[in-house]
Write a protein that holds these residues in place. Structure first.
Motif, PDB file in Angstrom:
ATOM      1  N   ASP A 171       0.834  -1.208   0.000  1.00  0.00           N
ATOM      2  CA  ASP A 171       0.000   0.000   0.000  1.00  0.00           C
ATOM      3  C   ASP A 171       0.871   1.261   0.000  1.00  0.00           C
ATOM      4  O   ASP A 171       0.710   2.160   0.820  1.00  0.00           O
ATOM      5  CB  ASP A 171      -0.940  -0.004   1.217  1.00  0.00           C
ATOM      6  N   VAL A 172       1.814   1.302  -0.934  1.00  0.00           N
ATOM      7  CA  VAL A 172       2.740   2.431  -1.051  1.00  0.00           C
ATOM      8  C   VAL A 172       1.972   3.697  -1.417  1.00  0.00           C
ATOM      9  O   VAL A 172       1.042   3.662  -2.235  1.00  0.00           O
ATOM     10  CB  VAL A 172       3.823   2.124  -2.122  1.00  0.00           C
ATOM     11  N   LYS A 173       2.328   4.811  -0.803  1.00  0.00           N
ATOM     12  CA  LYS A 173       1.677   6.099  -1.041  1.00  0.00           C
ATOM     13  C   LYS A 173       2.573   7.004  -1.901  1.00  0.00           C
ATOM     14  O   LYS A 173       3.786   6.815  -1.960  1.00  0.00           O
ATOM     15  CB  LYS A 173       1.418   6.815   0.293  1.00  0.00           C
ATOM     16  N   PRO A 174       1.983   8.029  -2.525  1.00  0.00           N
ATOM     17  CA  PRO A 174       2.805   9.003  -3.258  1.00  0.00           C
ATOM     18  C   PRO A 174       3.769   9.712  -2.300  1.00  0.00           C
ATOM     19  O   PRO A 174       3.542   9.737  -1.084  1.00  0.00           O
ATOM     20  CB  PRO A 174       1.783   9.992  -3.822  1.00  0.00           C
ATOM     21  N   SER A 175       4.822  10.308  -2.842  1.00  0.00           N
ATOM     22  CA  SER A 175       5.797  11.043  -2.032  1.00  0.00           C
ATOM     23  C   SER A 175       5.106  12.131  -1.209  1.00  0.00           C
ATOM     24  O   SER A 175       4.133  12.731  -1.661  1.00  0.00           O
ATOM     25  CB  SER A 175       6.857  11.682  -2.928  1.00  0.00           C
ATOM     26  N   ARG A 222       5.796   1.888 -20.304  1.00  0.00           N
ATOM     27  CA  ARG A 222       4.380   2.289 -20.208  1.00  0.00           C
ATOM     28  C   ARG A 222       3.627   1.423 -19.205  1.00  0.00           C
ATOM     29  O   ARG A 222       2.817   1.929 -18.429  1.00  0.00           O
ATOM     30  CB  ARG A 222       3.748   2.192 -21.613  1.00  0.00           C
ATOM     31  N   ILE A 223       3.905   0.128 -19.183  1.00  0.00           N
ATOM     32  CA  ILE A 223       3.197  -0.772 -18.255  1.00  0.00           C
ATOM     33  C   ILE A 223       3.434  -0.353 -16.805  1.00  0.00           C
ATOM     34  O   ILE A 223       2.487  -0.256 -16.023  1.00  0.00           O
ATOM     35  CB  ILE A 223       3.634  -2.246 -18.475  1.00  0.00           C
ATOM     36  N   LEU A 224       4.697  -0.087 -16.435  1.00  0.00           N
ATOM     37  CA  LEU A 224       4.990   0.288 -15.044  1.00  0.00           C
ATOM     38  C   LEU A 224       4.452   1.675 -14.727  1.00  0.00           C
ATOM     39  O   LEU A 224       3.939   1.900 -13.630  1.00  0.00           O
ATOM     40  CB  LEU A 224       6.488   0.220 -14.751  1.00  0.00           C
ATOM     41  N   VAL A 225       4.543   2.612 -15.671  1.00  0.00           N
ATOM     42  CA  VAL A 225       3.997   3.958 -15.464  1.00  0.00           C
ATOM     43  C   VAL A 225       2.507   3.866 -15.152  1.00  0.00           C
ATOM     44  O   VAL A 225       2.028   4.406 -14.150  1.00  0.00           O
ATOM     45  CB  VAL A 225       4.237   4.860 -16.700  1.00  0.00           C
ATOM     46  N   ASP A 226       1.761   3.164 -15.993  1.00  0.00           N
ATOM     47  CA  ASP A 226       0.313   3.056 -15.811  1.00  0.00           C
ATOM     48  C   ASP A 226      -0.047   2.306 -14.527  1.00  0.00           C
ATOM     49  O   ASP A 226      -0.944   2.729 -13.789  1.00  0.00           O
ATOM     50  CB  ASP A 226      -0.331   2.371 -17.019  1.00  0.00           C
ATOM     51  N   ASP A 227       0.657   1.200 -14.265  1.00  0.00           N
ATOM     52  CA  ASP A 227       0.401   0.428 -13.038  1.00  0.00           C
ATOM     53  C   ASP A 227       0.679   1.270 -11.797  1.00  0.00           C
ATOM     54  O   ASP A 227      -0.120   1.296 -10.853  1.00  0.00           O
ATOM     55  CB  ASP A 227       1.275  -0.835 -12.991  1.00  0.00           C
ATOM     56  N   SER A 228       1.812   1.977 -11.789  1.00  0.00           N
ATOM     57  CA  SER A 228       2.211   2.765 -10.617  1.00  0.00           C
ATOM     58  C   SER A 228       1.215   3.880 -10.339  1.00  0.00           C
ATOM     59  O   SER A 228       0.754   4.040  -9.194  1.00  0.00           O
ATOM     60  CB  SER A 228       3.607   3.359 -10.806  1.00  0.00           C
ATOM     61  N   LEU A 229       0.869   4.653 -11.362  1.00  0.00           N
ATOM     62  CA  LEU A 229      -0.059   5.773 -11.164  1.00  0.00           C
ATOM     63  C   LEU A 229      -1.442   5.276 -10.748  1.00  0.00           C
ATOM     64  O   LEU A 229      -2.101   5.895  -9.915  1.00  0.00           O
ATOM     65  CB  LEU A 229      -0.148   6.625 -12.430  1.00  0.00           C
ATOM     66  N   ARG A 230      -1.856   4.141 -11.314  1.00  0.00           N
ATOM     67  CA  ARG A 230      -3.160   3.572 -10.946  1.00  0.00           C
ATOM     68  C   ARG A 230      -3.152   3.096  -9.492  1.00  0.00           C
ATOM     69  O   ARG A 230      -4.070   3.413  -8.721  1.00  0.00           O
ATOM     70  CB  ARG A 230      -3.495   2.405 -11.882  1.00  0.00           C
ATOM     71  N   LEU A 231      -2.102   2.372  -9.108  1.00  0.00           N
ATOM     72  CA  LEU A 231      -2.024   1.842  -7.742  1.00  0.00           C
ATOM     73  C   LEU A 231      -1.862   2.951  -6.706  1.00  0.00           C
ATOM     74  O   LEU A 231      -2.303   2.819  -5.566  1.00  0.00           O
ATOM     75  CB  LEU A 231      -0.859   0.841  -7.628  1.00  0.00           C
ATOM     76  N   LEU A 232      -1.247   4.068  -7.100  1.00  0.00           N
ATOM     77  CA  LEU A 232      -1.103   5.214  -6.193  1.00  0.00           C
ATOM     78  C   LEU A 232      -2.367   6.058  -6.140  1.00  0.00           C
ATOM     79  O   LEU A 232      -2.491   6.947  -5.292  1.00  0.00           O
ATOM     80  CB  LEU A 232       0.071   6.100  -6.641  1.00  0.00           C
ATOM     81  N   GLY A 233      -3.297   5.809  -7.059  1.00  0.00           N
ATOM     82  CA  GLY A 233      -4.565   6.538  -7.086  1.00  0.00           C
ATOM     83  C   GLY A 233      -4.470   7.948  -7.639  1.00  0.00           C
ATOM     84  O   GLY A 233      -5.307   8.796  -7.333  1.00  0.00           O
ATOM     85  N   ILE A 234      -3.459   8.212  -8.474  1.00  0.00           N
ATOM     86  CA  ILE A 234      -3.265   9.578  -8.989  1.00  0.00           C
ATOM     87  C   ILE A 234      -3.230   9.635 -10.519  1.00  0.00           C
ATOM     88  O   ILE A 234      -2.904  10.675 -11.094  1.00  0.00           O
ATOM     89  CB  ILE A 234      -1.984  10.227  -8.409  1.00  0.00           C
ATOM     90  N   ALA A 235      -3.582   8.544 -11.186  1.00  0.00           N
ATOM     91  CA  ALA A 235      -3.482   8.489 -12.653  1.00  0.00           C
ATOM     92  C   ALA A 235      -4.256   9.625 -13.324  1.00  0.00           C
ATOM     93  O   ALA A 235      -3.789  10.229 -14.291  1.00  0.00           O
ATOM     94  CB  ALA A 235      -3.971   7.138 -13.161  1.00  0.00           C
ATOM     95  N   GLU A 236      -5.449   9.917 -12.795  1.00  0.00           N
ATOM     96  CA  GLU A 236      -6.313  10.917 -13.444  1.00  0.00           C
ATOM     97  C   GLU A 236      -5.800  12.348 -13.291  1.00  0.00           C
ATOM     98  O   GLU A 236      -6.300  13.272 -13.942  1.00  0.00           O
ATOM     99  CB  GLU A 236      -7.746  10.819 -12.896  1.00  0.00           C
ATOM    100  N   GLN A 237      -4.800  12.557 -12.440  1.00  0.00           N
ATOM    101  CA  GLN A 237      -4.266  13.906 -12.225  1.00  0.00           C
ATOM    102  C   GLN A 237      -3.338  14.361 -13.354  1.00  0.00           C
ATOM    103  O   GLN A 237      -3.055  15.549 -13.481  1.00  0.00           O
ATOM    104  CB  GLN A 237      -3.486  13.971 -10.890  1.00  0.00           C
ATOM    105  N   PHE A 238      -2.860  13.430 -14.167  1.00  0.00           N
ATOM    106  CA  PHE A 238      -1.867  13.756 -15.186  1.00  0.00           C
ATOM    107  C   PHE A 238      -2.501  14.015 -16.547  1.00  0.00           C
ATOM    108  O   PHE A 238      -3.281  13.219 -17.046  1.00  0.00           O
ATOM    109  CB  PHE A 238      -0.822  12.635 -15.285  1.00  0.00           C
ATOM    110  N   ASP A 239      -2.129  15.151 -17.136  1.00  0.00           N
ATOM    111  CA  ASP A 239      -2.623  15.499 -18.468  1.00  0.00           C
ATOM    112  C   ASP A 239      -1.884  14.711 -19.541  1.00  0.00           C
ATOM    113  O   ASP A 239      -2.473  14.311 -20.545  1.00  0.00           O
ATOM    114  CB  ASP A 239      -2.426  17.002 -18.719  1.00  0.00           C
TER     115      ASP A 239
END
Length: 213
Positions: free
Chosen positions: A87-91, A116-133
């Motif tokens: 359950d790693v959190k953003p910085s 791309r796979i790790l970028v998408d997985d990481s942002l999704r698991l951190l719950g912040i994917a939708e914040q990036f344009d």
């Protein structure tokens, strides 16, 4: 143009968005054990570099069977697994900085050497994917950091000029990439990223919270 009137903030991922270098190190150690590698002084530097490039050197030096991109994929799978299981959190301060930037109408982008796979997985698991344009990964550009390609691609996709953007990096290669693209760069001295030379950054910071937009 000063950093206070920037229109776009571009984040590196590993070591900036999250403290992922310890997760990468754990993954590498698990793989060393699996493939019978005993690390010594010949082991190449891994932080801030492309993982496929790291594994290419490991294959040559330690004469193991394997293909660089397959080993990179295996490492990234183990990293994503740790993010989820632990359950790693953003910085610290990252989400607040993104919200402050958005309130001021700034664009939010990601420039990573990871796939791309790790970028998408990481942002999704951190719950912040939708914040990036815009997000650009290392497998979507000709040359990875320290080449400026990933940053130039972000500028192209956002239509923002280099002097209107700021970058946040925690490694020498990342800072060199941002600077080569003509972008003002914060050097984040993240203790979990190992001994990184961030002296070429325009401004060195100890915490994401030090960045004011």
């Amino acid at each position: 143009m000063g950093k206070q009137d920037a229109r776009l903030i571009i984040f590196d991922m590993d070591g900036v968005i999250l403290d992922s270098e310890p997760l990468h190190e754990n993954a590498r150690q698990m793989m060393f054990k699996k493939y019978g590698i005993i690390p010594d002084e010949k082991m190449p530097e891994a932080v801030g570099k492309s993982s496929s490039g790291f594994w290419r050197k490991v294959i040559e030096i330690y004469q193991i069977e394997g293909e660089p991109y397959a080993l990179e994929k295996e490492q990234y799978h183990l990293v994503a697994k740790q993010i989820e299981e632990n359950d790693v959190k953003p910085s610290d301060g990252l989400v607040e900085l993104i919200m402050d930037a958005k309130e001021k109408g700034m664009g939010i982008a990601l420039a990573s050497s990871s796939t791309r796979i790790l970028v998408d997985d990481s942002l999704r698991l951190l719950g912040i994917a939708e914040q990036f344009d815009v997000t650009v990964s290392g497998d979507e550009i000709p040359k990875k950091k320290p080449a400026p390609d990933v940053y130039l691609k972000v500028l192209e996709l956002t239509g923002v000029k280099a002097e209107e953007a700021v970058a946040v990096e925690d490694s020498r290669a990342g800072i060199e990439a941002a600077k080569a693209a003509g972008i003002f760069c914060y050097g984040y001295d993240n203790p979990t990223s190992g001994m990184q030379d961030i002296s070429k950054a325009d401004q060195q910071i100890k915490s994401i919270r030090e960045i004011k937009v």
